[in-house]
Motif scaffolding. Structure first.
Motif, PDB file in Angstrom:
ATOM      1  N   TYR A 309       4.208  35.793  16.406  1.00  0.00           N
ATOM      2  CA  TYR A 309       5.540  36.406  16.421  1.00  0.00           C
ATOM      3  C   TYR A 309       6.576  35.473  17.032  1.00  0.00           C
ATOM      4  O   TYR A 309       7.747  35.483  16.636  1.00  0.00           O
ATOM      5  CB  TYR A 309       5.497  37.724  17.191  1.00  0.00           C
ATOM      6  CG  TYR A 309       6.738  38.559  16.986  1.00  0.00           C
ATOM      7  CD1 TYR A 309       6.904  39.329  15.841  1.00  0.00           C
ATOM      8  CD2 TYR A 309       7.765  38.559  17.931  1.00  0.00           C
ATOM      9  CE1 TYR A 309       8.046  40.080  15.643  1.00  0.00           C
ATOM     10  CE2 TYR A 309       8.908  39.308  17.745  1.00  0.00           C
ATOM     11  CZ  TYR A 309       9.048  40.070  16.592  1.00  0.00           C
ATOM     12  OH  TYR A 309      10.177  40.806  16.394  1.00  0.00           O
ATOM     13  N   SER A 310       6.162  34.650  17.993  1.00  0.00           N
ATOM     14  CA  SER A 310       7.102  33.701  18.591  1.00  0.00           C
ATOM     15  C   SER A 310       7.529  32.632  17.591  1.00  0.00           C
ATOM     16  O   SER A 310       8.582  32.019  17.757  1.00  0.00           O
ATOM     17  CB  SER A 310       6.474  33.034  19.821  1.00  0.00           C
ATOM     18  OG  SER A 310       5.327  32.276  19.448  1.00  0.00           O
ATOM     19  N   GLN A 311       6.723  32.403  16.547  1.00  0.00           N
ATOM     20  CA  GLN A 311       7.045  31.420  15.511  1.00  0.00           C
ATOM     21  C   GLN A 311       7.631  32.071  14.262  1.00  0.00           C
ATOM     22  O   GLN A 311       7.838  31.396  13.256  1.00  0.00           O
ATOM     23  CB  GLN A 311       5.786  30.634  15.121  1.00  0.00           C
ATOM     24  CG  GLN A 311       5.148  29.870  16.257  1.00  0.00           C
ATOM     25  CD  GLN A 311       6.025  28.775  16.800  1.00  0.00           C
ATOM     26  OE1 GLN A 311       6.781  28.137  16.066  1.00  0.00           O
ATOM     27  NE2 GLN A 311       5.947  28.538  18.111  1.00  0.00           N
ATOM     28  N   SER A 312       7.876  33.390  14.319  1.00  0.00           N
ATOM     29  CA  SER A 312       8.293  34.106  13.107  1.00  0.00           C
ATOM     30  C   SER A 312       9.758  33.894  12.760  1.00  0.00           C
ATOM     31  O   SER A 312      10.194  34.285  11.667  1.00  0.00           O
ATOM     32  CB  SER A 312       8.030  35.605  13.276  1.00  0.00           C
ATOM     33  OG  SER A 312       8.800  36.128  14.363  1.00  0.00           O
ATOM     34  N   ALA A 313      10.553  33.263  13.658  1.00  0.00           N
ATOM     35  CA  ALA A 313      11.974  33.076  13.377  1.00  0.00           C
ATOM     36  C   ALA A 313      12.181  32.165  12.171  1.00  0.00           C
ATOM     37  O   ALA A 313      13.102  32.370  11.388  1.00  0.00           O
ATOM     38  CB  ALA A 313      12.688  32.510  14.602  1.00  0.00           C
ATOM     39  N   GLY A 314      11.321  31.190  12.019  1.00  0.00           N
ATOM     40  CA  GLY A 314      11.487  30.264  10.906  1.00  0.00           C
ATOM     41  C   GLY A 314      10.472  30.442   9.799  1.00  0.00           C
ATOM     42  O   GLY A 314      10.416  29.603   8.903  1.00  0.00           O
ATOM     43  N   SER A 315       9.656  31.502   9.856  1.00  0.00           N
ATOM     44  CA  SER A 315       8.614  31.663   8.850  1.00  0.00           C
ATOM     45  C   SER A 315       8.270  33.135   8.691  1.00  0.00           C
ATOM     46  O   SER A 315       7.943  33.813   9.673  1.00  0.00           O
ATOM     47  CB  SER A 315       7.363  30.870   9.241  1.00  0.00           C
ATOM     48  OG  SER A 315       6.295  31.170   8.366  1.00  0.00           O
ATOM     49  N   THR A 316       8.356  33.627   7.466  1.00  0.00           N
ATOM     50  CA  THR A 316       7.923  34.999   7.194  1.00  0.00           C
ATOM     51  C   THR A 316       6.404  35.109   7.177  1.00  0.00           C
ATOM     52  O   THR A 316       5.871  36.205   7.379  1.00  0.00           O
ATOM     53  CB  THR A 316       8.471  35.465   5.839  1.00  0.00           C
ATOM     54  OG1 THR A 316       8.019  34.571   4.808  1.00  0.00           O
ATOM     55  CG2 THR A 316       9.996  35.484   5.859  1.00  0.00           C
ATOM     56  N   TYR A 317       5.697  33.987   6.964  1.00  0.00           N
ATOM     57  CA  TYR A 317       4.237  34.012   6.953  1.00  0.00           C
ATOM     58  C   TYR A 317       3.698  34.350   8.349  1.00  0.00           C
ATOM     59  O   TYR A 317       2.775  35.159   8.488  1.00  0.00           O
ATOM     60  CB  TYR A 317       3.687  32.666   6.482  1.00  0.00           C
ATOM     61  CG  TYR A 317       4.181  32.259   5.115  1.00  0.00           C
ATOM     62  CD1 TYR A 317       3.808  32.976   3.975  1.00  0.00           C
ATOM     63  CD2 TYR A 317       5.018  31.149   4.953  1.00  0.00           C
ATOM     64  CE1 TYR A 317       4.267  32.598   2.714  1.00  0.00           C
ATOM     65  CE2 TYR A 317       5.483  30.782   3.706  1.00  0.00           C
ATOM     66  CZ  TYR A 317       5.108  31.501   2.589  1.00  0.00           C
ATOM     67  OH  TYR A 317       5.564  31.144   1.346  1.00  0.00           O
ATOM     68  N   ALA A 318       4.260  33.722   9.370  1.00  0.00           N
ATOM     69  CA  ALA A 318       3.835  34.017  10.739  1.00  0.00           C
ATOM     70  C   ALA A 318       4.170  35.461  11.107  1.00  0.00           C
ATOM     71  O   ALA A 318       3.400  36.138  11.800  1.00  0.00           O
ATOM     72  CB  ALA A 318       4.501  33.044  11.722  1.00  0.00           C
ATOM     73  N   TYR A 319       5.315  35.954  10.639  1.00  0.00           N
ATOM     74  CA  TYR A 319       5.719  37.340  10.907  1.00  0.00           C
ATOM     75  C   TYR A 319       4.715  38.320  10.295  1.00  0.00           C
ATOM     76  O   TYR A 319       4.283  39.275  10.951  1.00  0.00           O
ATOM     77  CB  TYR A 319       7.110  37.560  10.326  1.00  0.00           C
ATOM     78  CG  TYR A 319       7.684  38.933  10.556  1.00  0.00           C
ATOM     79  CD1 TYR A 319       8.255  39.269  11.770  1.00  0.00           C
ATOM     80  CD2 TYR A 319       7.676  39.883   9.543  1.00  0.00           C
ATOM     81  CE1 TYR A 319       8.798  40.517  11.987  1.00  0.00           C
ATOM     82  CE2 TYR A 319       8.217  41.141   9.742  1.00  0.00           C
ATOM     83  CZ  TYR A 319       8.775  41.452  10.969  1.00  0.00           C
ATOM     84  OH  TYR A 319       9.307  42.703  11.171  1.00  0.00           O
ATOM     85  N   ASP A 320       4.310  38.066   9.062  1.00  0.00           N
ATOM     86  CA  ASP A 320       3.338  38.953   8.399  1.00  0.00           C
ATOM     87  C   ASP A 320       1.970  38.871   9.070  1.00  0.00           C
ATOM     88  O   ASP A 320       1.282  39.890   9.203  1.00  0.00           O
ATOM     89  CB  ASP A 320       3.214  38.575   6.920  1.00  0.00           C
ATOM     90  CG  ASP A 320       4.481  38.872   6.137  1.00  0.00           C
ATOM     91  OD1 ASP A 320       5.279  39.721   6.593  1.00  0.00           O
ATOM     92  OD2 ASP A 320       4.686  38.244   5.072  1.00  0.00           O
ATOM     93  N   ARG A 321       1.565  37.680   9.492  1.00  0.00           N
ATOM     94  CA  ARG A 321       0.281  37.546  10.177  1.00  0.00           C
ATOM     95  C   ARG A 321       0.289  38.289  11.511  1.00  0.00           C
ATOM     96  O   ARG A 321      -0.725  38.873  11.913  1.00  0.00           O
ATOM     97  CB  ARG A 321      -0.051  36.069  10.382  1.00  0.00           C
ATOM     98  CG  ARG A 321      -0.512  35.340   9.124  1.00  0.00           C
ATOM     99  CD  ARG A 321      -1.140  33.992   9.466  1.00  0.00           C
ATOM    100  NE  ARG A 321      -0.160  33.083  10.017  1.00  0.00           N
ATOM    101  CZ  ARG A 321       0.486  32.147   9.301  1.00  0.00           C
ATOM    102  NH1 ARG A 321       0.239  32.020   8.001  1.00  0.00           N
ATOM    103  NH2 ARG A 321       1.356  31.340   9.883  1.00  0.00           N
ATOM    104  N   ALA A 322       1.421  38.282  12.209  1.00  0.00           N
ATOM    105  CA  ALA A 322       1.508  38.992  13.486  1.00  0.00           C
ATOM    106  C   ALA A 322       1.321  40.495  13.282  1.00  0.00           C
ATOM    107  O   ALA A 322       0.592  41.149  14.051  1.00  0.00           O
ATOM    108  CB  ALA A 322       2.849  38.701  14.155  1.00  0.00           C
ATOM    109  N   TRP A 323       1.945  41.051  12.267  1.00  0.00           N
ATOM    110  CA  TRP A 323       1.804  42.487  12.013  1.00  0.00           C
ATOM    111  C   TRP A 323       0.399  42.826  11.527  1.00  0.00           C
ATOM    112  O   TRP A 323      -0.153  43.875  11.885  1.00  0.00           O
ATOM    113  CB  TRP A 323       2.840  42.954  10.999  1.00  0.00           C
ATOM    114  CG  TRP A 323       4.183  43.202  11.599  1.00  0.00           C
ATOM    115  CD1 TRP A 323       5.297  42.418  11.489  1.00  0.00           C
ATOM    116  CD2 TRP A 323       4.547  44.295  12.436  1.00  0.00           C
ATOM    117  NE1 TRP A 323       6.337  42.961  12.203  1.00  0.00           N
ATOM    118  CE2 TRP A 323       5.912  44.122  12.787  1.00  0.00           C
ATOM    119  CE3 TRP A 323       3.868  45.407  12.925  1.00  0.00           C
ATOM    120  CZ2 TRP A 323       6.591  45.016  13.607  1.00  0.00           C
ATOM    121  CZ3 TRP A 323       4.553  46.301  13.735  1.00  0.00           C
ATOM    122  CH2 TRP A 323       5.895  46.109  14.069  1.00  0.00           C
TER     123      TRP A 323
END
Length: 353
Positions: A309-323
């Motif tokens: 989630y801390s890396q999700s600002a520049g990547s939707t992939y990291a955001y989806d992996r966090a959820w």
């Protein structure tokens, strides 16, 4: 015709007028409609605002209608009941909303590949990768913490209930109360200070030690309350038959309270399973698979969620992996609770046919 039936038909009957069974539902529907109307007229766009307005209107409407039909005394009873329902909904709605948001956003990448692969050389901004290394790390760290914390907690509770007298028992109770409210970061710093003195590098078992510190007071408190619920008559009957006290505790007290003790341990496990601060300090994280908790940095689900989630600002992939990892963690806790219920039923004392 009986005297009671005649009394019910008389104008001065003790059984006064009552709201119909559908009355509370009609009041609730009217309150919701009025809340939506007031919110629309006032230009309020938040769902929380119109829900609070509807809740206030429901309580006031319940009292006003019930007081007019049934009298003030019965109206007060219905208002108390309406407060209970409003409090219940205020507790359930955020929880249901959280679960729904986690499921909706977590299923995007949650599949077999995601559960069976690690991040490895996959960058946070790239697609792919998984949480196998984090699941393995969490299972090992939480499992080791449970092996340390649960026996110590249960034995401490047995001492306090069955043997504890005098200053030592009071001191133990005081420190258990203090440890119950200790922040997780403090437990992590305590273990970290020991590691720095011994010049040790981050490894999984260090996180387990901090999690065990957080787990023990919860186990002590829950087990202590369950042991106090065991009737003293059972202990006295066993002791009257000449059974030693230690055997009475082992064969009578613990089997009687095993369901509550198991539930308390599972609640403690659920609490430490989501701790991030001690793991961040002591385990440090690792994108690769490390199945040895006694050597090298190791991943865990809470730490994985934080890092992604801390890396999700520049990547939707990291955001989806966090959820998706959050949904996995919720499922893990849910499975633990189902296992606790199953064990509690299996080990509960049989009372006969």
């Amino acid at each position: 015709m009986s005297h009671a039936a005649i009394a019910d038909k008389r104008p001065g009957s003790l059984r006064g007028a009552r709201l119909p069974q559908w009355g509370p539902y009609a009041i609730a529907a009217g309150s919701v409609a009025a809340g939506l109307g007031i919110s629309a007229g006032a230009g309020l766009h938040s769902s929380i605002q119109w829900a609070l307005i509807a809740a206030v209107l429901y309580v006031l409407g319940t009292y006003g209608i019930a007081a007019r039909v049934e009298g003030r005394r019965q109206a007060k009873d219905r208002v108390a009941t309406s407060f209970v329902w409003v409090a219940f909904l205020l507790a359930v709605i955020p929880l249901a909303s959280l679960v729904w948001a986690t499921v909706k956003r977590g299923v995007k990448v949650l599949d077999g590949y995601f559960l069976t692969h690690s991040m490895g050389v996959v960058a946070d901004s790239e697609p792919g990768g998984g949480i196998y290394h984090a699941i393995l790390g969490s299972l090992e760290q939480v499992g080791l913490a449970t092996l340390i914390g649960a026996p110590i907690g249960v034995l401490t509770a047995i001492y306090l209930v069955e043997y504890g007298r005098g200053r030592l028992a009071k001191a133990v109770t005081f420190f258990v109360d203090v440890m119950t409210g200790i922040p997780s970061i403090v437990a992590g710093l305590f273990i970290l200070s020991i590691m720095l003195m011994l010049e040790m590098q981050p490894f999984g078992f260090a996180g387990s030690l901090a999690l065990a510190i957080l787990m023990m007071p919860v186990v002590v408190r829950s087990t202590e309350e369950m042991l106090k619920l065991v009737p003293n008559e059972l202990r006295e009957a066993s002791l009257a038959l000449g059974v030693p006290k230690w055997r009475t505790i082992l064969k009578v007290v613990l089997p009687t309270s095993i369901g509550g003790i198991t539930t308390g341990v599972m609640l403690a496990i659920a609490r430490i399973a989501g701790e991030t601060a001690p793991v961040l300090l002591l385990v440090f994280g690792n994108p690769f698979i490390n199945s040895n908790p006694f050597e090298g940095a190791q991943a865990s689900l809470p730490l994985y969620i934080y890092q992604q989630y801390s890396q999700s600002a520049g990547s939707t992939y990291a955001y989806d992996r966090a959820w998706a990892a959050s949904l996995t963690l919720i499922a893990f806790v849910m499975i633990l609770n189902l296992l606790a219920r199953g064990i509690a039923r299996w080990k509960a004392p049989k009372t006969g046919r």
